[in-house]
Design a protein around this motif. Structure first.
Motif, PDB file in Angstrom:
ATOM      1  N   ASP A  66       0.824  -1.215   0.000  1.00  0.00           N
ATOM      2  CA  ASP A  66       0.000   0.000   0.000  1.00  0.00           C
ATOM      3  C   ASP A  66       0.857   1.263   0.000  1.00  0.00           C
ATOM      4  OD1 ASP A  66      -2.038   1.724   0.044  1.00  0.00           O
ATOM      5  OD2 ASP A  66      -2.864   1.116   1.984  1.00  0.00           O
ATOM      6  N   GLN A  67       1.541   1.503  -1.112  1.00  0.00           N
ATOM      7  CA  GLN A  67       2.362   2.708  -1.211  1.00  0.00           C
ATOM      8  C   GLN A  67       2.535   3.083  -2.667  1.00  0.00           C
ATOM      9  OE1 GLN A  67       5.856   2.690   1.286  1.00  0.00           O
ATOM     10  NE2 GLN A  67       6.924   4.066  -0.102  1.00  0.00           N
ATOM     11  N   ALA A  68       2.427   4.377  -2.943  1.00  0.00           N
ATOM     12  CA  ALA A  68       2.619   4.838  -4.325  1.00  0.00           C
ATOM     13  C   ALA A  68       4.103   4.938  -4.628  1.00  0.00           C
ATOM     14  CB  ALA A  68       1.952   6.197  -4.511  1.00  0.00           C
ATOM     15  N   ASN A  69       4.446   4.951  -5.929  1.00  0.00           N
ATOM     16  CA  ASN A  69       5.831   5.200  -6.364  1.00  0.00           C
ATOM     17  C   ASN A  69       6.847   4.237  -5.773  1.00  0.00           C
ATOM     18  OD1 ASN A  69       5.238   7.722  -7.884  1.00  0.00           O
ATOM     19  ND2 ASN A  69       4.671   8.438  -5.848  1.00  0.00           N
ATOM     20  N   VAL A  70       6.504   2.972  -5.672  1.00  0.00           N
ATOM     21  CA  VAL A  70       7.475   1.995  -5.172  1.00  0.00           C
ATOM     22  C   VAL A  70       8.575   1.857  -6.233  1.00  0.00           C
ATOM     23  CG1 VAL A  70       7.860  -0.433  -4.607  1.00  0.00           C
ATOM     24  CG2 VAL A  70       5.831   0.755  -3.734  1.00  0.00           C
ATOM     25  N   ASP A  71       9.822   2.147  -5.835  1.00  0.00           N
ATOM     26  CA  ASP A  71      10.908   2.156  -6.805  1.00  0.00           C
ATOM     27  C   ASP A  71      11.634   0.814  -6.829  1.00  0.00           C
ATOM     28  OD1 ASP A  71      13.263   2.408  -4.825  1.00  0.00           O
ATOM     29  OD2 ASP A  71      11.935   4.052  -4.247  1.00  0.00           O
TER      30      ASP A  71
END
Ligand code: SF4
Lengths: 474, 213
Positions: free
Chosen positions: B15-20
């Motif tokens: 549940d996190q945006a922009n996972v690199d």
């Protein structure tokens, strides 16, 4: 019919074959190879008993893993790193691929040496198993990063299976104020459009501020196009491009040079070209930039304070900001200029060219690195940049100020070698990514320009470089 | 390439945006010259509380009990649910190899970074774009129900919930065929070897300086 963008032109010139759904076999002119993303590709070739299609298109160098201390003259001590570097050497030797080995003076970061050697030319397609291949777009070349399977594909077929992106134009109009660099410019763009702002697009950077940039600064800007989500960044060819390339070892000579220069005149977007997305930015309003979080879009002018997630209306975004601030150990409202740093890194494919080192050296001249700062590193982008800097006496300025002067490589940009942050350490860095753990497990990265990093090293915390004698810098 | 047809599996939510890709596979594991063995280090910085060495031995490391991959209910997951711009940053295909090696067959998100999206197909991992609303609804369902599974059907291009809701997704026809058949891209391209040679002949006349080295 509307005119063509520079991207449209470059694309069309390289189409070998196209499937009905738009999947295209695109011809690749230049393939840059480094040690981290290539071993599995060479292994794949061998397993399938294939040979490289055109070895003359390949230029290889080890950069990510190499030590940056003098001891490397005697070889790499770390066995795991050594194996990867040795594997590249062996693969290049086996296939007759041109390579600059670790202790060759031409060795350096792959995105620094390509242009430096004239191996990156306008009108080319350039690929590398590395996302910052976008750097080479500064020369009006279509350049983008690929994965390891694609490295193998290009080695075996000289082509890539890919689809065309959309066109995006970022216009930066007006004049950059003194002390504001290409790095500040591109960070400001990313701050505005976000790290997904260019996803699915190729970004062409245009406008009077871009025309005024040096080739080095254009490379810095295109380098970080990937941080804006775009696989490629582009700048049209002009007199500066041509002047930069003249006489470089891999550049054409004699009448070939004349022919090439004539052909390059068309490498710009037509006036009536259509872009699906456009952004206009006022260069005059850009201030020195500092990132405060764990994504390049988490960036603000140095005069600002750490933002408050509580003031963010989008819940997912507010949550993301909270996580970032917890990782960075920063309270909302703290002025960026009051953030103290432990280490300073001047280097990486974003900012390790001669102009970057000159700007940083100008700031440190006659000053001392703060006693609060544990380590301040300058890592030139290539052996030739290092030689040039030494010829200008820049290494002396850095050393006298308390910086360490190193051998070329990626170094603390991604901390695959011994140069890294310890957990909790905070770094002013001229690199391109401030992701969690990027510069070492638990390390905290703030992205800035070389001059800003140098000024932070002296002050022990972030300062506005313009109040530090930096307003004269271009 | 590994073929993909259908997958019915446990869903793990990140549940996190922009996972690199640095987060998906940390750099200390990029020193390997092999394609396999990355699974134990998937999301290493989040999975463990202490840093791991490049020797890859996880024995004795402190596990982060709060991270989803360490929670019993998500063990054996084969579908990863993510937020926007998943896989941004570095081009390292090791990120996909780590997902694949761990057992992830499909990743569902509102958007993906371009290079990561391409890399997925090379290892037979299917990246699926669903609308932000749909993804948000799936997050709610996954968190609410232990053992929650989704059914991914590539031939029909649908994702189906246990409740029977089906969501359609797009995938290029060429890529779809390659994935269904498990085709080797290079083999396919070499069928066009003559066209590549023709192209080279033409280009060599137009821009000879690109063929000098
Ligand atoms: S300097 Fe950093 S960003 Fe550039 S190629 Fe090396 S690791 Fe990648």
């Amino acid at each position: 019919m509307p005119g063509k963008t520079l991207y449209d032109k470059l694309w069309e010139q390289h189409v070998v074959h196209q499937e009905d759904d738009g999947t295209t076999l695109l011809y690749i002119d230049r393939h840059l190879v480094h040690e981290v993303t290539s071993p599995q590709a060479f292994e794949g070739l061998e397993l399938a008993q294939r040979r490289p299609w055109r070895t003359g298109s390949v230029l290889a160098v080890s950069d990510h893993n190499v030590p940056t201390t003098e001891e490397r003259r005697g070889g790499i001590k770390d066995a795991v790193s050594r194996l990867q570097v040795d594997t590249l050497d062996a693969n290049c030797d086996a296939h007759g691929i041109t390579q600059f080995k670790m202790n060759d003076p031409r060795q350096g970061i792959v995105h620094v040496i390509g242009p430096e050697q004239g191996a990156t030319l306008p009108g080319m397609t350039v690929v590398c198993g590395d996302s910052h291949t976008s750097t080479h777009g500064a020369f009006g070349a279509l350049a983008f990063g690929i994965g390891t399977s694609e490295v193998e594909h290009v080695l075996a077929t000289q082509c890539l299976l890919t689809k065309k992106s959309r066109n995006m134009r970022v216009a930066i109009e007006g004049e950059l104020p003194g002390g504001i660099t290409g790095k500040d410019l591109v960070l400001a763009v990313i701050g505005q459009i976000g790290t997904a702002g260019g996803t699915g697009h190729t970004i062409e950077f245009v406008g009077s501020a871009v025309s005024a940039l040096s080739m080095e600064a254009r490379m810095t800007v295109c380098n970080m196009a990937i941080e804006a989500g775009a696989r490629s960044g582009l700048v049209a060819v002009d007199d500066k491009t041509v002047a930069y390339l003249a006489g470089r070892p891999f550049a054409p000579r004699g009448d070939q040079w004349e022919r090439a220069c004539a052909a390059w005149q068309d490498l710009h977007s037509d006036v009536d070209a259509v872009f699906e997305k456009e952004v206009v930015i006022d260069a005059g309003a850009i201030e020195p930039q500092v990132t405060w979080g764990t994504s390049p879009e988490m960036v603000l002018p140095v005069s600002a304070s750490v933002p408050d997630p509580g003031a963010e209306s989008d819940a997912v975004k507010a949550d993301w900001m909270r996580k970032a601030l917890a990782y960075m150990d920063l309270p909302p409202g703290k002025p960026l200029q009051e953030i103290a740093i432990d280490k300073v890194f001047i280097g990486s494919c974003t900012n390790s060219r001669i102009e970057d080192l000159r700007a940083a050296a100008e700031i440190v001249r006659g000053r001392r690195v703060s006693s609060q700062v544990k380590l301040a590193l300058v890592v030139p982008g290539s052996g030739l940049v290092k030689q040039q800097a030494e010829a200008e006496g820049l290494d002396q300025l850095f050393r006298e100020a308390g910086f360490e002067w190193r051998e070329p490589g990626c170094s603390m940009c991604l901390a695959m070698n011994a140069d890294r942050l310890e957990p909790g350490e905070r770094c002013a860095s001229t690199s391109n990514r401030n992701f969690e753990g990027r510069q070492g497990h638990g390390g905290r990265t703030h992205l800035v320009s070389p001059a800003m990093a140098a000024a932070a090293a002296i002050a022990g915390h972030f300062v506005d470089v313009r109040e530090f004698g930096g307003e004269r810098l271009q | 390439m590994k073929a993909f047809d259908q997958e019915h599996g446990i869903v793990v939510p990140i549940d996190q945006a922009n996972v690199d890709t640095d987060a998906i596979i940390a750099k200390q594991y990029l020193k390997s010259i092999k394609r396999s063995g990355f699974g134990p280090h998937l999301f290493d910085n989040w999975r463990y509380l202490d840093p791991g060495g490049p020797d890859g031995d996880n024995a004795g490391r402190r596990i982060n009990p709060d991270f989803v991959l360490n929670q019993p209910r998500y063990q054996g997951a084969s579908i990863l649910l993510a937020r926007e711009n998943f896989g941004c940053g570095s081009s390292r295909e090791h990120a996909v190899w780590a997902l694949d090696d761990y057992g992830i067959r499909a990743v569902i998100a509102p958007s993906f970074a371009d290079i990561f999206y391409n890399n997925c197909f090379k290892s037979g991992v299917l990246p699926i774009v669903l609308s932000e609303q749909t993804v948000a609804a799936l997050f709610v369902q996954v968190l609410a129900e232990e053992g929650y599974r989704l059914r991914v059907n590539l031939p029909q291009q649908t994702v189906t919930t246990p409740g029977g809701d089906a969501f359609a997704f797009e995938v290029g026809t060429f890529r779809k065929q390659c994935l269904l058949q498990g085709f080797d891209d290079i083999g396919l391209t070499l069928q066009h070897a003559e066209a590549i040679r023709d192209y080279e002949r033409r280009r060599r006349e137009q821009v000879p300086w690109l063929f000098e080295q």
